[in-house]
Design a protein around this motif. Structure first.
Motif, PDB file in Angstrom:
ATOM      1  N   ALA A  57      -3.638   0.647   2.559  1.00  0.00           N
ATOM      2  CA  ALA A  57      -2.888   0.869   1.322  1.00  0.00           C
ATOM      3  C   ALA A  57      -1.850   1.935   1.632  1.00  0.00           C
ATOM      4  CB  ALA A  57      -3.812   1.311   0.192  1.00  0.00           C
ATOM      5  N   LEU A  58      -0.861   2.042   0.764  1.00  0.00           N
ATOM      6  CA  LEU A  58       0.229   2.980   0.993  1.00  0.00           C
ATOM      7  C   LEU A  58       0.547   3.729  -0.287  1.00  0.00           C
ATOM      8  CD1 LEU A  58       2.811   4.123   2.458  1.00  0.00           C
ATOM      9  CD2 LEU A  58       3.985   2.049   1.696  1.00  0.00           C
ATOM     10  N   CYS A  59       0.599   5.061  -0.207  1.00  0.00           N
ATOM     11  CA  CYS A  59       1.064   5.862  -1.341  1.00  0.00           C
ATOM     12  C   CYS A  59       2.572   5.675  -1.439  1.00  0.00           C
ATOM     13  CB  CYS A  59       0.703   7.334  -1.143  1.00  0.00           C
ATOM     14  SG  CYS A  59      -1.075   7.646  -1.169  1.00  0.00           S
ATOM     15  N   ALA A  73       0.121  -1.145  -2.620  1.00  0.00           N
ATOM     16  CA  ALA A  73       0.920   0.016  -3.018  1.00  0.00           C
ATOM     17  C   ALA A  73       0.152   0.837  -4.048  1.00  0.00           C
ATOM     18  CB  ALA A  73       2.256  -0.427  -3.595  1.00  0.00           C
ATOM     19  N   LEU A  74       0.111   2.158  -3.833  1.00  0.00           N
ATOM     20  CA  LEU A  74      -0.524   3.092  -4.766  1.00  0.00           C
ATOM     21  C   LEU A  74       0.567   4.017  -5.301  1.00  0.00           C
ATOM     22  CD1 LEU A  74      -3.580   4.098  -2.526  1.00  0.00           C
ATOM     23  CD2 LEU A  74      -3.433   2.184  -4.142  1.00  0.00           C
ATOM     24  N   SER A  75       0.791   3.991  -6.613  1.00  0.00           N
ATOM     25  CA  SER A  75       1.928   4.728  -7.175  1.00  0.00           C
ATOM     26  C   SER A  75       1.523   5.524  -8.402  1.00  0.00           C
ATOM     27  CB  SER A  75       3.060   3.764  -7.558  1.00  0.00           C
ATOM     28  OG  SER A  75       3.491   3.013  -6.427  1.00  0.00           O
ATOM     29  N   VAL A  76       2.123   6.703  -8.535  1.00  0.00           N
ATOM     30  CA  VAL A  76       1.931   7.560  -9.701  1.00  0.00           C
ATOM     31  C   VAL A  76       3.270   7.705 -10.409  1.00  0.00           C
ATOM     32  CG1 VAL A  76       1.325   9.875 -10.511  1.00  0.00           C
ATOM     33  CG2 VAL A  76       0.044   8.848  -8.627  1.00  0.00           C
ATOM     34  N   GLU A  77       3.231   7.537 -11.713  1.00  0.00           N
ATOM     35  CA  GLU A  77       4.442   7.722 -12.519  1.00  0.00           C
ATOM     36  C   GLU A  77       4.403   9.118 -13.136  1.00  0.00           C
ATOM     37  OE1 GLU A  77       6.741   5.732 -16.383  1.00  0.00           O
ATOM     38  OE2 GLU A  77       4.986   4.739 -15.487  1.00  0.00           O
ATOM     39  N   VAL A 135      10.391  -2.158  -5.528  1.00  0.00           N
ATOM     40  CA  VAL A 135      10.130  -2.271  -4.089  1.00  0.00           C
ATOM     41  C   VAL A 135       8.860  -3.069  -3.843  1.00  0.00           C
ATOM     42  CG1 VAL A 135       9.501  -0.956  -2.026  1.00  0.00           C
ATOM     43  CG2 VAL A 135      11.394  -0.185  -3.467  1.00  0.00           C
ATOM     44  N   ALA A 136       7.783  -2.759  -4.581  1.00  0.00           N
ATOM     45  CA  ALA A 136       6.528  -3.478  -4.399  1.00  0.00           C
ATOM     46  C   ALA A 136       6.704  -4.974  -4.669  1.00  0.00           C
ATOM     47  CB  ALA A 136       5.456  -2.893  -5.313  1.00  0.00           C
ATOM     48  N   ALA A 137       7.436  -5.301  -5.734  1.00  0.00           N
ATOM     49  CA  ALA A 137       7.668  -6.715  -6.056  1.00  0.00           C
ATOM     50  C   ALA A 137       8.511  -7.385  -4.977  1.00  0.00           C
ATOM     51  CB  ALA A 137       8.353  -6.827  -7.418  1.00  0.00           C
TER      52      ALA A 137
END
Length: 619
Positions: free
Chosen positions: A235-237, A265-269, A285-287
């Protein structure tokens, strides 16, 4: 949707175990006192070897010694050592900690990988030397003192001070083996040798040919990412920044080519006005790359709790005060990734370190009277970062430019003709820079002043023409980098995953340190190598024009949190008890800033309480 997130203490165990190796000067072999199966142990040719970590060049090493691929890492390294002896460090490529006990030479070699991605510490106990990749495991051993290093705590409470010895830790008895070095132990002596340095002192940097830079950059970044994917399902931050985006781009291509699972993908808003567009970039980007994505708001990732309280909860049980305040939010995302079967977590850390051009370049430009170069440096930075133009201009012309050149000349003049004046001047500068509330213990304060003064005298400003390269060398050895990388390793250990950072891959760092500033700022934008690469790989997303996204406007939102935490802790009495600060003076200073709602108070509160929370259970 309500999200219930476990507390930080539930996600991260308070106690972890690791291997402990013991060197008895009278014994021929290295003894294993504790073993958690994270290290392999072997004997060959009369020497004993302990290896922990990962080897990238196993195939080449096996061919060199004619060994089978079935050997453990320690068995293979033992055979290489029998051939190379003290040159063993230069032969290995990977992220590792290595111990070799050679009775024929009456020596023990402690080796750490080139960038220091795998920790290695040691401590003396009852005439023996103990080694481990865990500070906490070491200080739990009988005979190892748990006395705190007051000097280091004082240096780090004031964020501007990171001037300690490179091998120091927060415990007096525990030292680190420095990245990229071999530490040789013989009876009554220790000798450190640096075996890797992309910009060695006393030598000109061999700059990479400009025409080759992009091809070599993409090839080495691809190799660095491949080394991460080889370790398991990844996985990727993923932030909205160029560094993590570039890793995502290469990782998805490599996974598709090799038939691997597409990285998650690991994402924080973040609720920050400056970062409002980041969530959209993350999703886009993930899409675009076809990555499955786990995305949470910061509030969701923290389980509805505050950022500072969660971070302080973690730091109480951490081996050292926590450096990354946002870590608890990513703990939650990593747990989600683990449930999806991901065992390797990649991050974009290191991109800012090696892809950017340090502002110290301004001193070299001033020394050459290169006004065009100074203008271009200012233009490049204001196109790449969200910094007020006047502040940026002042920093380039004065702070990093003219002032550095003047200080360099003055220091050398005084050292030659008036050395006592140089000492007195340096001491005054240190005393003026030190807050009145820092080091209330007189002996500690005297020690700090003496240390800071000696460092100023030992590390004179370089001559114009060497400011930029000197900053590269300083970055490679900076104590904050060692702590940062050790923290990343500890996060992985406690969460049961491997944290991998392709931009800290030593081969890639070697290339980037030798890439000329004009190549790194091609097109008058910072990080031109990765911009140009992403413009070709992710067309239509506008990444080549993106400015660095910061958290500058995030801190004012945390004033209420900072005030509540400060009042709950009732200041920093434990730090006061140790003489690290004048607790009453600090309380008055912080209370005034919080009452005036000054956003600068928040990072100061975090820094102070981070150390206070860590110290209290250890007094």
């Amino acid at each position: 949707m309500a999200i219930t997130t476990p507390s930080a203490s539930q996600l991260v165990p308070e106690v972890v175990t690791s291997w402990v190796a013991e060197l008895d000067p009278e014994a021929a072999e290295l003894e294993i006192r504790e073993d958690d199966d994270s290290a392999s142990f072997a004997s060959f040719g009369g020497s004993t070897v302990l290896f922990a970590g990962a080897l990238f060049n196993r195939t080449e090493l096996a061919q060199e010694v004619g060994a089978s691929d079935e050997l453990s890492d320690a068995e293979l390294v033992a055979r290489v050592y029998a051939r190379r002896h003290e040159g063993i460090a230069e032969a290995l490529n990977g992220t590792y900690a290595l111990l070799v006990r050679d009775p024929d030479r009456d020596a023990l070699l402690a080796v750490r990988d080139r960038m220091g991605l795998h920790p290695l510490f040691y401590a003396e106990a009852n005439g023996h030397t103990l080694f481990s990749d865990s500070i906490e495991t070491l200080v739990r051993q009988p005979g190892v003192s748990r006395a705190l290093n007051r000097r280091l705590l004082a240096l780090h409470v004031w964020p501007a001070w990171w001037i300690e010895d490179k091998d120091e830790t927060y415990y007096k008895s525990v030292r680190r083996v420095v990245a990229g070095t071999v530490l040789t132990f013989r009876r009554g002596s220790r000798e450190m040798r640096r075996y890797w340095n992309p910009a060695p002192p006393g030598r000109e940097v061999e700059w990479v040919d400009e025409d080759e830079a992009m091809d070599r950059f993409e090839a080495m970044l691809s190799e660095a990412v491949t080394r991460c994917l080889d370790r398991g399902s990844a996985a990727l931050c993923l932030s909205g920044g160029l560094d993590s985006i570039s890793i995502a781009s290469f990782a998805t291509d490599i996974a598709a080519r090799e038939g691997l699972r597409t990285p998650r993908a690991l994402s924080v808003e973040f609720p920050d006005p400056d970062k409002t567009g980041e969530a959209a970039v993350q999703r886009q980007v993930a899409a675009h790359l076809g990555m499955p994505q786990t995305m949470m708001t910061l509030h969701e990732a923290l389980g509805g709790q505050g950022l500072l309280p969660r971070a302080l909860e973690v730091t109480k049980t951490w081996p050292v005060p926590l450096l990354g305040i946002f870590s608890p939010a990513y703990f939650t995302l990593i747990e989600e990734a683990k449930r999806d079967g991901r065992t390797v977590i990649m991050t974009g850390a290191g991109g800012d370190n090696w892809l950017s051009v340090a502002l110290e370049l301004a001193g070299d430009l001033v020394g050459r009277f290169d006004l065009v170069g100074l203008s271009r440096l200012w233009y490049t930075y204001q196109r790449s970062y969200r910094t007020p133009r006047r502040l940026l201009l002042r920093a380039i012309l004065w702070k990093y430019g003219v002032r550095n050149v003047l200080a360099s000349g003055e220091q050398r003049l005084l050292r030659r003709w008036a050395p006592s004046l140089l000492v007195a001047q340096s001491t005054r500068q240190v005393e003026r820079a030190m807050p009145a509330w820092l080091a209330s213990d007189r002996r500690l304060r005297t020690d700090l002043v003496g240390l800071a003064t000696s460092r100023k005298l030992e590390e004179l400003k370089p001559l114009p023409g060497n400011f930029y390269v000197n900053e590269i060398r300083r970055s490679l050895d900076h104590p904050i980098q060692a702590v940062d990388l050790e923290e990343a390793f500890e996060k992985g250990r406690r969460l049961g995953v491997e944290i991998r950072m392709p931009y800290f891959d030593a081969d890639l760092v070697d290339l980037l340190c030798k890439t000329h500033p004009r190549v790194l700022t091609k097109g008058d934008r910072s990080k031109s190598l990765v911009r140009e690469s992403m413009a070709g790989r992710l067309r239509g997303l506008g990444l080549e024009r993106q400015k660095k996204i910061t958290t500058g406007n995030f801190w004012p939102q945390k004033l209420a949190e900072a005030t509540a935490c400060w009042n709950t802790f009732d200041g920093v009495p434990a730090l006061g008890e140790l003489g690290i600060v004048d607790a009453a003076a600090v309380r008055t200073w912080i209370d005034e800033m919080l009452a005036e709602r000054r956003r600068a108070a928040v990072p100061f509160v975090w820094e102070l309480l981070d150390h206070e929370a860590w110290v209290r259970p250890r007094l």
